[in-house]
Design a protein around this motif. Structure first.
Motif, short mmCIF file in Angstrom:
data_model
loop_
_atom_site.label_atom_id
_atom_site.label_comp_id
_atom_site.label_asym_id
_atom_site.label_seq_id
_atom_site.Cartn_x
_atom_site.Cartn_y
_atom_site.Cartn_z
N PHE A 165 0.82 -1.20 0.00
CA PHE A 165 0.00 0.00 0.00
C PHE A 165 0.86 1.26 0.00
CE2 PHE A 165 -2.86 -3.20 1.56
CZ PHE A 165 -4.11 -2.83 1.11
N LEU A 166 2.08 1.16 0.51
CA LEU A 166 2.93 2.33 0.69
C LEU A 166 3.31 2.95 -0.66
CD1 LEU A 166 4.45 4.07 2.79
CD2 LEU A 166 6.43 2.59 2.43
N ARG A 167 3.30 4.28 -0.69
CA ARG A 167 3.67 5.00 -1.90
C ARG A 167 4.76 6.02 -1.59
NH1 ARG A 167 -0.63 4.90 -5.91
NH2 ARG A 167 -2.37 3.61 -5.18
N HIS A 168 5.55 6.33 -2.62
CA HIS A 168 6.59 7.36 -2.49
C HIS A 168 5.93 8.72 -2.38
CE1 HIS A 168 10.12 4.82 -3.50
NE2 HIS A 168 9.25 4.15 -4.24
N PHE A 169 6.29 9.46 -1.35
CA PHE A 169 5.74 10.81 -1.20
C PHE A 169 6.17 11.66 -2.40
CE2 PHE A 169 6.38 15.23 0.16
CZ PHE A 169 5.07 15.55 0.49
N ASP A 170 5.22 12.37 -2.95
CA ASP A 170 5.50 13.24 -4.09
C ASP A 170 5.07 14.66 -3.72
OD1 ASP A 170 5.65 14.63 -6.49
OD2 ASP A 170 5.03 12.90 -7.69
N PRO A 171 6.03 15.57 -3.53
CA PRO A 171 5.66 16.94 -3.09
C PRO A 171 4.79 17.67 -4.10
CG PRO A 171 7.98 16.82 -3.76
CD PRO A 171 7.47 15.41 -3.71
N ARG A 172 4.76 17.21 -5.35
CA ARG A 172 3.91 17.87 -6.35
C ARG A 172 2.43 17.63 -6.06
NH1 ARG A 172 5.88 15.28 -11.76
NH2 ARG A 172 5.64 13.46 -10.37
N PHE A 173 2.15 16.50 -5.39
CA PHE A 173 0.75 16.14 -5.10
C PHE A 173 0.63 15.81 -3.62
CE2 PHE A 173 2.08 14.29 -9.24
CZ PHE A 173 1.49 15.23 -10.08
N SER A 174 1.09 16.72 -2.79
CA SER A 174 1.16 16.42 -1.35
C SER A 174 -0.20 16.13 -0.74
CB SER A 174 1.81 17.60 -0.61
OG SER A 174 1.07 18.80 -0.84
N ASP A 175 -1.25 16.66 -1.32
CA ASP A 175 -2.59 16.45 -0.77
C ASP A 175 -3.36 15.32 -1.47
OD1 ASP A 175 -2.23 18.54 1.01
OD2 ASP A 175 -2.97 20.03 -0.42
N ASP A 176 -2.71 14.61 -2.38
CA ASP A 176 -3.40 13.56 -3.13
C ASP A 176 -2.52 12.31 -3.18
OD1 ASP A 176 -5.02 12.03 -4.69
OD2 ASP A 176 -4.86 13.29 -6.49
N PRO A 177 -2.50 11.50 -2.09
CA PRO A 177 -1.63 10.31 -2.05
C PRO A 177 -1.92 9.32 -3.16
CG PRO A 177 -2.48 10.83 0.14
CD PRO A 177 -3.22 11.70 -0.82
N SER A 178 -3.10 9.35 -3.74
CA SER A 178 -3.42 8.39 -4.80
C SER A 178 -2.54 8.60 -6.04
CB SER A 178 -4.90 8.49 -5.19
OG SER A 178 -5.17 9.77 -5.77
N ARG A 179 -1.94 9.75 -6.17
CA ARG A 179 -1.07 10.03 -7.32
C ARG A 179 0.40 9.74 -7.02
NH1 ARG A 179 -2.84 15.71 -9.98
NH2 ARG A 179 -1.58 14.81 -11.67
N TRP A 180 0.70 9.31 -5.80
CA TRP A 180 2.08 8.94 -5.48
C TRP A 180 2.38 7.56 -6.06
CZ3 TRP A 180 1.99 10.10 0.53
CH2 TRP A 180 1.65 11.46 0.72
N ARG A 181 3.63 7.33 -6.43
CA ARG A 181 4.03 6.05 -7.01
C ARG A 181 4.14 4.98 -5.93
NH1 ARG A 181 8.77 3.36 -7.96
NH2 ARG A 181 10.04 5.11 -7.18
N ARG A 182 3.53 3.82 -6.19
CA ARG A 182 3.54 2.71 -5.23
C ARG A 182 4.94 2.07 -5.18
NH1 ARG A 182 -1.09 0.16 -3.30
NH2 ARG A 182 -2.29 1.05 -5.03
N TYR A 183 5.34 1.64 -4.00
CA TYR A 183 6.62 0.95 -3.85
C TYR A 183 6.58 -0.40 -4.54
CZ TYR A 183 9.06 3.89 -0.40
OH TYR A 183 9.74 4.91 0.23
N ALA A 184 7.71 -0.77 -5.16
CA ALA A 184 7.90 -2.15 -5.61
C ALA A 184 8.42 -2.97 -4.43
CB ALA A 184 8.90 -2.20 -6.76
N ARG A 185 8.31 -4.30 -4.54
CA ARG A 185 8.73 -5.14 -3.41
C ARG A 185 10.22 -4.96 -3.10
NH1 ARG A 185 10.49 -10.03 -1.43
NH2 ARG A 185 9.21 -10.82 0.30
N ASP A 186 11.05 -4.92 -4.14
CA ASP A 186 12.48 -4.74 -3.91
C ASP A 186 12.77 -3.40 -3.25
OD1 ASP A 186 12.97 -7.19 -5.00
OD2 ASP A 186 13.62 -6.44 -6.96
N GLU A 187 12.02 -2.38 -3.62
CA GLU A 187 12.20 -1.07 -3.00
C GLU A 187 11.81 -1.11 -1.52
OE1 GLU A 187 11.46 2.39 -6.23
OE2 GLU A 187 9.70 1.15 -5.77
N LEU A 188 10.73 -1.81 -1.23
CA LEU A 188 10.30 -1.94 0.16
C LEU A 188 11.34 -2.68 0.99
CD1 LEU A 188 7.94 -1.42 2.14
CD2 LEU A 188 7.08 -3.68 1.54
#
Length: 884
Positions: free
Chosen positions: A598-621
């Motif tokens: 469920f975790l996504r990379h925080f994106d300051p361009r869309f700080s108020d819209d987490p649905s637009r943040w990129r989801r982590y891949a398993r290796d990234e997690l």
């Protein structure tokens, strides 16, 4: 309409917070006015943890169904697969009372639902009538139906014996049930008893006061295996016997008091207040509360007293009752010793003892700078040792399984040249797969971890074996939080008998024994590890509100600065840390284990819209967890380094050279060995406690009734007459030197009595360590110290290395605490050494003195000698196998 469900009740007990209860029962209009919404504060991935709990429940339901005779369990299984849970779940059994009206009821009902009567208690009825609470339905996990006669008490104490008794079973994934679990079972039992009475069924059914928790287990097949074992042995009712061996009973008589008090008093009081007026206090227990961010923001805005770490809610309320409402006003009140503060501390000796600490912590919050607590010293951490091992452990509190471990060391090897860098290593172990709470992968990582750390310790021990005594090196282990030590011990306990682990773990088990292993007294006394957070708490006030977390501490405790002069910040990406917690969020473990992220990379361009943040891949997690673990290790090293730089003279623990050799095994029976160890551990605990108390500032020692302060020689005919009276009345003192002193009236309640002889005098304004040999304090060699003593006709060999406390030791001959002024009469334990101490300047009778208890072991060797005399057949010798 407000809705009081069992979750609200249980979480209120968990957080022990009136505000939480009021916010949960707030109307939509009230929530809109306050700007609160529990969904706003949800952590990403938290649904996976709930799904894991539902999966465990469903699996245990299935175990009960599969092992019971057909058609004896009443349940409804949903048709559709729950993708998040990973199986079909169970639905509500809505016709509970119809089922109970059958001639032959089932053995158990899974998730039977019923309407909770508002008449459980008169207070609850009043709450429904006054505040229009919405009626709720309860759904216990399992209702176990048994013929009457188990001898368990019935709720309500029916006049006639019912035909059946109903036992509530609550299935939980946690291996160790908590307060909220016990209150849930009690709530179910009370409400079900009231529902049966409403329907006129209380004559046939009684609700047993003996409810149960079905706890989690790391072997998913435990229950089924138990049933099969009992069936193989021909037991008549194997399922019942397996349940009795599996379930944890709930002490109803304890928790029904709390639940009834909640309905009768707390609920009405809280509902009678506006949400903003309800009592609240932010602390570490609030970590998982839906509203913690709201409360922290308000605490900062109003400078709430809960911003002071370790000030509990009761103490804060007492302070507020005396007109002190903020941390800044509290600091000013303590410094100025205002009437408001005097009134507060007079009603709580703990507040009186904590006054210097509270003042320093409030000062740190006000100035934004660390402040050292004046006069405090600490025997929990060494100022220096040659090998420093740093450990961090992160785990899931639900399953109890560790998902990340880190170990690092800084080793100043013997024989190195001045200026040579130390030997450094850093390793991280991630438990990346866990199926159905099976700790097999955890065991594999534990083997790697234990092999590494044991190897470091044995490297030092082997080096010491070839070195002269003066050149041998020490080793010490550092953790940030006690939670990590407890989890390490739980892992040891879980895996210690496994063939892959048993030969590796003996050394570390000796250093950090699990609950079922009796500690070795010598190892315990050596204090092999330090909880660094406890040292920070003891010595420093930091500009950190509510609780001292590792990263906050590292970032405020004299931080490293880069070439631009900006402080380096220990920090982690979004999702890998939470406020007031030193654990990596355990949601990350579930995402890794279940490949559902469920975790996504925080994106300051869309700080108020987490649905637009990129989801982590398993290796990234996976790499994110490794990075977080390494960052914890480095932050811990930074804090230890800064403590040693800034507080070196306050760290009094002295480390002996490290040895991995097994303790000597006394040739007596095992039970006798255990008795000796118990006695030695008691002695060691008393000695360490005495030493740590004497390291506190004088005012704190007095406030804790440990010491008598403000001693001044009492002279004059009145005191001479009292001393003469003592000598006349008791021949033991006829030729003794007796000294009279008055002392501070605030020390009247000290736990020191007439006849106490393990006491020592020292000056209040001297930081003298009474455990240090006097010759080392004066900088004398053994030969010079011996010559000095002999010149004064002090010829006993033990005197050369005697600790300072032995020279200053006195006996309380008379203690008159109620006189005005209070006074006491002391006799030096050894006149010659006492005079010698005065002449050498170890203390000065003309400056205010303090009287402190000492400790001496009179029992352990006597117990050991008695048991050796009794004798008996010893067990076989145990030898530790070294790693290959």
């Amino acid at each position: 309409m407000p809705r009081l469900d069992k979750g609200t009740l249980a979480l209120t007990f968990k957080f022990n917070c009136d505000r939480f209860l009021r916010f949960r029962l707030a109307s939509d209009a009230e929530k809109d006015a306050l700007g609160i919404d529990s969904e706003t504060y949800k952590r990403p991935g938290i649904e996976l943890i709930k799904a894991a709990g539902r999966r465990w429940e469903a699996d245990k339901y299935q175990d009960l169904i599969d092992t019971s005779p057909s058609n004896t369990i009443e349940y409804i299984e949903n048709v559709e697969l729950d993708e998040l849970v990973g199986r079909r779940t169970f639905g509500k059994v809505k016709n509970l009372f119809d089922i109970l009206q059958r001639e032959h009821p089932p053995f158990a009902i899974i998730e039977g639902e019923y309407l909770v009567p508002s008449s459980i208690t008169p207070g609850l009825q009043q709450a429904y009538d006054t505040y229009e609470l919405e009626l709720v339905r309860a759904r216990p996990d399992i209702i176990w139906i048994r013929p009457y006669g188990t001898r368990a008490p019935m709720i309500g104490g029916p006049d006639a014996a019912p035909e059946y008794e109903l036992h509530i079973i609550d299935v939980k994934m946690a291996a160790e049930p908590s307060l909220r679990h016990f209150t849930e079972v009690t709530y179910y039992a009370l409400s079900l008893a009231a529902a049966l009475a409403e329907r006129g069924m209380a004559g046939r059914y009684g609700v047993s006061a003996e409810g149960f928790i079905w706890p989690g287990s790391h072997d998913a097949n435990t229950f089924q295996n138990l049933v099969r074992d009992h069936q193989a042995r021909g037991v008549s009712n194997p399922v019942t016997l397996a349940l009795q061996e599996t379930l944890v009973p709930v002490p109803y008589e304890v928790y029904q008091v709390h639940v009834k008090q909640f309905f009768e008093e707390r609920l009405l009081r809280v509902l009678g207040q506006a949400p903003v007026d309800v009592a609240w206090h932010v602390g570490p227990k609030c970590q998982l509360c839906d509203y913690v961010r709201y409360c922290r923001q308000e605490a900062e805005t109003c400078d709430h007293l809960s911003r002071l770490p370790w000030l509990n809610q009761g103490q804060a309320e007492l302070i507020r009752q005396n007109g002190i409402a903020t941390t800044d006003s509290l600091r000013n009140a303590i410094v100025g010793n205002t009437p408001q503060w005097q009134a507060a501390e007079s009603s709580s000796h703990q507040l009186r003892a904590d006054a210097p600490i509270l003042s320093v912590r409030a000062e740190a919050l006000a100035t934004g700078q660390p402040v050292v607590i004046d006069g405090r010293r600490c025997a929990l951490m060494p100022a220096w040792n040659d090998q420093n091992i740093f450990i961090t452990i992160h785990f899931d509190p639900g399953s109890g399984i560790t998902f990340a471990m880190g170990a690092a060391r800084v080793y100043f090897q013997p024989g190195r040249n001045q200026g040579d860098p130390p030997k450094t290593e850093e390793h991280v172990f991630v438990v990346d797969r866990v199926d159905a709470m099976n700790p097999e992968t955890e065991r594999a990582r534990l083997v790697e971890f234990v092999t590494l750390v044991s190897g470091w310790l044995e490297e030092v021990s082997d080096a010491n074996n070839g070195l002269p005594a003066a050149q041998r090196v020490s080793s010490h282990i550092f953790f940030w939080d006690m939670l990590e030590v407890r989890q390490l011990r739980r892992m040891f306990e879980r895996h210690m008998n496994h063939p892959e682990v048993v030969d590796l773990i003996e050394l570390l088990i000796r250093l950090f024994p699990p609950n079922q292993v009796l500690p070795d007294a010598d190892t315990f006394k050596s204090q092999p590890g330090t909880i660094v957070k406890d040292v920070v708490r003891l010595l420093l006030g930091l500009p950190i509100p509510h609780d001292y977390s590792l990263f906050d501490t590292a970032n405020t405790l004299f931080p490293v600065r880069n070439e631009n002069g900006d402080p380096y910040k220990f920090s982690l990406p979004f999702g890998f840390s939470t406020p007031m917690s030193d654990q990596i969020p355990f949601e990350r473990a579930y995402e890794l284990w279940q490949d559902t992220i469920f975790l996504r990379h925080f994106d300051p361009r869309f700080s108020d819209d987490p649905s637009r943040w990129r989801r982590y891949a398993r290796d990234e997690l996976y790499e994110g967890i490794k990075h977080a673990t390494r960052t914890h290790l480095r932050a811990l090293q930074h804090v230890v380094r800064r403590l040693r730089e800034q507080c070196r003279d306050r760290l009094t623990l002295r480390k002996a050279p490290f040895s991995a050799a097994s303790p000597v095994q006394t040739r007596i029976p095992e039970r006798a060995r255990s008795l000796i160890t118990f006695e030695r551990l008691n002695v060691v605990c008393q000695e360490l406690e005495n030493r740590q108390r004497r390291l506190l500032p004088v005012a704190e020692r007095e406030a804790h009734f440990f010491s008598i302060r403000g001693l001044v020689p009492a002279s004059g005919a009145e005191y001479d007459a009292r001393i003469d009276e003592i000598r006349t009345a008791d021949a033991r003192y006829a030729g003794s030197e007796l000294l009279a002193f008055t002392f501070a009236p605030t020390s009247r309640d000290a736990r020191i009595n007439e006849g106490d002889f393990l006491l020592a005098l020292s000056n209040e304004d001297d930081d003298v360590d009474l455990d240090v040999p006097w010759r080392k304090y004066l900088g004398l060699s053994f030969v010079d110290a011996q010559a000095l003593l002999v010149s004064l006709k002090l010829n006993d060999n033990w005197m050369v290395n005697a600790p300072i406390g032995r020279l200053l030791q006195v006996e309380t001959v008379r203690l008159e605490a109620m006189c005005e002024p209070p006074y006491l009469v002391l006799r030096p334990s050894h006149n010659g050494l006492f005079s010698f101490a005065i002449n050498q300047g170890l203390f000065d009778l003309q400056r205010p003195l303090v009287l402190d208890p000492l400790f001496q072991d009179f029992s352990s060797e006597r117990v050991a000698q008695a048991l050796r005399t009794v004798g008996g057949n010893p067990p076989p010798m145990r030898r530790r196998r070294r790693r290959v």
